[in-house]
Write a protein that holds these residues in place. Sequence first.
Motif, PDB file in Angstrom:
ATOM      1  N   ALA A 162       0.827  -1.208   0.000  1.00  0.00           N
ATOM      2  CA  ALA A 162       0.000   0.000   0.000  1.00  0.00           C
ATOM      3  C   ALA A 162       0.862   1.259   0.000  1.00  0.00           C
ATOM      4  O   ALA A 162       1.786   1.407   0.799  1.00  0.00           O
ATOM      5  CB  ALA A 162      -0.910   0.004   1.230  1.00  0.00           C
ATOM      6  N   ASP A 163       0.561   2.159  -0.928  1.00  0.00           N
ATOM      7  CA  ASP A 163       1.246   3.437  -1.055  1.00  0.00           C
ATOM      8  C   ASP A 163       2.744   3.290  -1.342  1.00  0.00           C
ATOM      9  O   ASP A 163       3.522   4.201  -1.064  1.00  0.00           O
ATOM     10  CB  ASP A 163       1.041   4.299   0.196  1.00  0.00           C
ATOM     11  N   CYS A 164       3.142   2.164  -1.912  1.00  0.00           N
ATOM     12  CA  CYS A 164       4.552   1.941  -2.255  1.00  0.00           C
ATOM     13  C   CYS A 164       4.647   1.489  -3.710  1.00  0.00           C
ATOM     14  O   CYS A 164       4.951   0.319  -3.992  1.00  0.00           O
ATOM     15  CB  CYS A 164       5.167   0.891  -1.332  1.00  0.00           C
ATOM     16  N   PRO A 165       4.410   2.408  -4.659  1.00  0.00           N
ATOM     17  CA  PRO A 165       4.327   2.018  -6.071  1.00  0.00           C
ATOM     18  C   PRO A 165       5.634   2.057  -6.853  1.00  0.00           C
ATOM     19  O   PRO A 165       5.648   1.796  -8.054  1.00  0.00           O
ATOM     20  CB  PRO A 165       3.354   3.053  -6.631  1.00  0.00           C
ATOM     21  N   ILE A 166       6.750   2.385  -6.221  1.00  0.00           N
ATOM     22  CA  ILE A 166       8.013   2.471  -6.947  1.00  0.00           C
ATOM     23  C   ILE A 166       8.568   1.066  -7.179  1.00  0.00           C
ATOM     24  O   ILE A 166       8.694   0.274  -6.250  1.00  0.00           O
ATOM     25  CB  ILE A 166       9.030   3.330  -6.181  1.00  0.00           C
ATOM     26  N   LYS A 167       8.912   0.783  -8.426  1.00  0.00           N
ATOM     27  CA  LYS A 167       9.396  -0.552  -8.802  1.00  0.00           C
ATOM     28  C   LYS A 167      10.918  -0.604  -8.774  1.00  0.00           C
ATOM     29  O   LYS A 167      11.587   0.137  -9.481  1.00  0.00           O
ATOM     30  CB  LYS A 167       8.892  -0.914 -10.201  1.00  0.00           C
ATOM     31  N   GLY A 168      11.449  -1.504  -7.960  1.00  0.00           N
ATOM     32  CA  GLY A 168      12.888  -1.715  -7.884  1.00  0.00           C
ATOM     33  C   GLY A 168      13.270  -2.888  -8.766  1.00  0.00           C
ATOM     34  O   GLY A 168      13.124  -4.044  -8.378  1.00  0.00           O
ATOM     35  N   ASN A 169      13.757  -2.581  -9.955  1.00  0.00           N
ATOM     36  CA  ASN A 169      14.054  -3.602 -10.961  1.00  0.00           C
ATOM     37  C   ASN A 169      15.561  -3.881 -11.039  1.00  0.00           C
ATOM     38  O   ASN A 169      16.370  -3.000 -10.774  1.00  0.00           O
ATOM     39  CB  ASN A 169      13.528  -3.115 -12.321  1.00  0.00           C
ATOM     40  N   ILE A 177      17.794  -0.575 -10.652  1.00  0.00           N
ATOM     41  CA  ILE A 177      17.183   0.662 -11.128  1.00  0.00           C
ATOM     42  C   ILE A 177      15.752   0.757 -10.609  1.00  0.00           C
ATOM     43  O   ILE A 177      14.993  -0.207 -10.697  1.00  0.00           O
ATOM     44  CB  ILE A 177      17.178   0.704 -12.664  1.00  0.00           C
ATOM     45  N   TYR A 178      15.399   1.913 -10.064  1.00  0.00           N
ATOM     46  CA  TYR A 178      14.020   2.080  -9.603  1.00  0.00           C
ATOM     47  C   TYR A 178      13.239   2.943 -10.592  1.00  0.00           C
ATOM     48  O   TYR A 178      13.775   3.836 -11.225  1.00  0.00           O
ATOM     49  CB  TYR A 178      13.970   2.681  -8.193  1.00  0.00           C
ATOM     50  N   HIS A 179      11.963   2.625 -10.718  1.00  0.00           N
ATOM     51  CA  HIS A 179      11.074   3.335 -11.639  1.00  0.00           C
ATOM     52  C   HIS A 179       9.887   3.897 -10.859  1.00  0.00           C
ATOM     53  O   HIS A 179       9.120   3.135 -10.248  1.00  0.00           O
ATOM     54  CB  HIS A 179      10.576   2.404 -12.739  1.00  0.00           C
ATOM     55  N   THR A 180       9.727   5.207 -10.880  1.00  0.00           N
ATOM     56  CA  THR A 180       8.572   5.839 -10.260  1.00  0.00           C
ATOM     57  C   THR A 180       7.367   5.695 -11.188  1.00  0.00           C
ATOM     58  O   THR A 180       7.528   5.382 -12.370  1.00  0.00           O
ATOM     59  CB  THR A 180       8.842   7.329 -10.014  1.00  0.00           C
ATOM     60  N   PRO A 181       6.158   5.946 -10.694  1.00  0.00           N
ATOM     61  CA  PRO A 181       4.969   5.849 -11.550  1.00  0.00           C
ATOM     62  C   PRO A 181       5.000   6.774 -12.757  1.00  0.00           C
ATOM     63  O   PRO A 181       4.258   6.569 -13.714  1.00  0.00           O
ATOM     64  CB  PRO A 181       3.829   6.223 -10.596  1.00  0.00           C
ATOM     65  N   TYR A 182       5.861   7.791 -12.729  1.00  0.00           N
ATOM     66  CA  TYR A 182       5.941   8.722 -13.856  1.00  0.00           C
ATOM     67  C   TYR A 182       7.211   8.512 -14.678  1.00  0.00           C
ATOM     68  O   TYR A 182       7.559   9.340 -15.514  1.00  0.00           O
ATOM     69  CB  TYR A 182       5.866  10.178 -13.365  1.00  0.00           C
ATOM     70  N   SER A 183       7.910   7.396 -14.453  1.00  0.00           N
ATOM     71  CA  SER A 183       9.071   7.055 -15.283  1.00  0.00           C
ATOM     72  C   SER A 183       8.608   6.547 -16.645  1.00  0.00           C
ATOM     73  O   SER A 183       7.520   5.958 -16.770  1.00  0.00           O
ATOM     74  CB  SER A 183       9.919   5.979 -14.604  1.00  0.00           C
ATOM     75  N   HIS A 185       9.492   4.000 -18.439  1.00  0.00           N
ATOM     76  CA  HIS A 185       9.351   2.550 -18.616  1.00  0.00           C
ATOM     77  C   HIS A 185       8.605   1.879 -17.447  1.00  0.00           C
ATOM     78  O   HIS A 185       8.723   0.672 -17.257  1.00  0.00           O
ATOM     79  CB  HIS A 185      10.722   1.912 -18.788  1.00  0.00           C
ATOM     80  N   TYR A 186       7.848   2.676 -16.734  1.00  0.00           N
ATOM     81  CA  TYR A 186       7.169   2.131 -15.550  1.00  0.00           C
ATOM     82  C   TYR A 186       6.204   1.002 -15.906  1.00  0.00           C
ATOM     83  O   TYR A 186       6.225  -0.068 -15.294  1.00  0.00           O
ATOM     84  CB  TYR A 186       6.411   3.239 -14.822  1.00  0.00           C
TER      85      TYR A 186
END
Length: 216
Positions: A162-169, A177-183, A185-186
Amino acid sequence: MRLSLILPLCLLLPGAALAREVAGTARVIDGDTLELRGQVVRLLDIDAPETGQDCHGAPCGTRATAYLKRLTGRRTVTCRGSEMDAYDRLLARCTVQGRDLGAEMVLAGHAVAFRRYGLTYVDQEKVARIEGRGLWARGTPVMPWDYRAGRWQQTAATAPRADCPIKGNINGKGQRIYHTPYSAHYERTRIDPSKGERWFCSEAEALAAGWRAPYR
């Protein structure tokens, strides 16, 4: 004699703002961020559309990045600043051959004045808006800060945490590499916890864990 001894001590006091200059050819990350000699620099007092952002159907985010690349090219960029932000970026004003990159970006309509932090480029924004330049070509666009907030709200509610939408790829080269919701390649990024990938609640958390932002 006493004054000459006191002044150097004052300059070394904790918290004192020390001006820093970095110069060289730049690698453009997005419309308001670049890297010089290993230092990531955030242009002061402007906010450019996110890479994946559209403005009335036009790809204003990618156009902003492309325009900053045109301004810098392989020329020497000089950045001066005295503060670092929470992401270890130098907050600075940058110039190329005497031209202020922040002013050029806003005047061309590829960024807006970041009024929350400063009013330096308000006049340039007025000109761009009146003449319909760049992101103003089809009317008033969604401001970059509103776009980021909207994307965060859309994805936070459905994230596994919950409330943790950043993807750590972790990419094929083992780079974290982390991707925010506005990156950019999200949407195409998938997270596999079995490979050590994970979700983050903030960029600061991702940076502290050893992940970095994407280069584009």
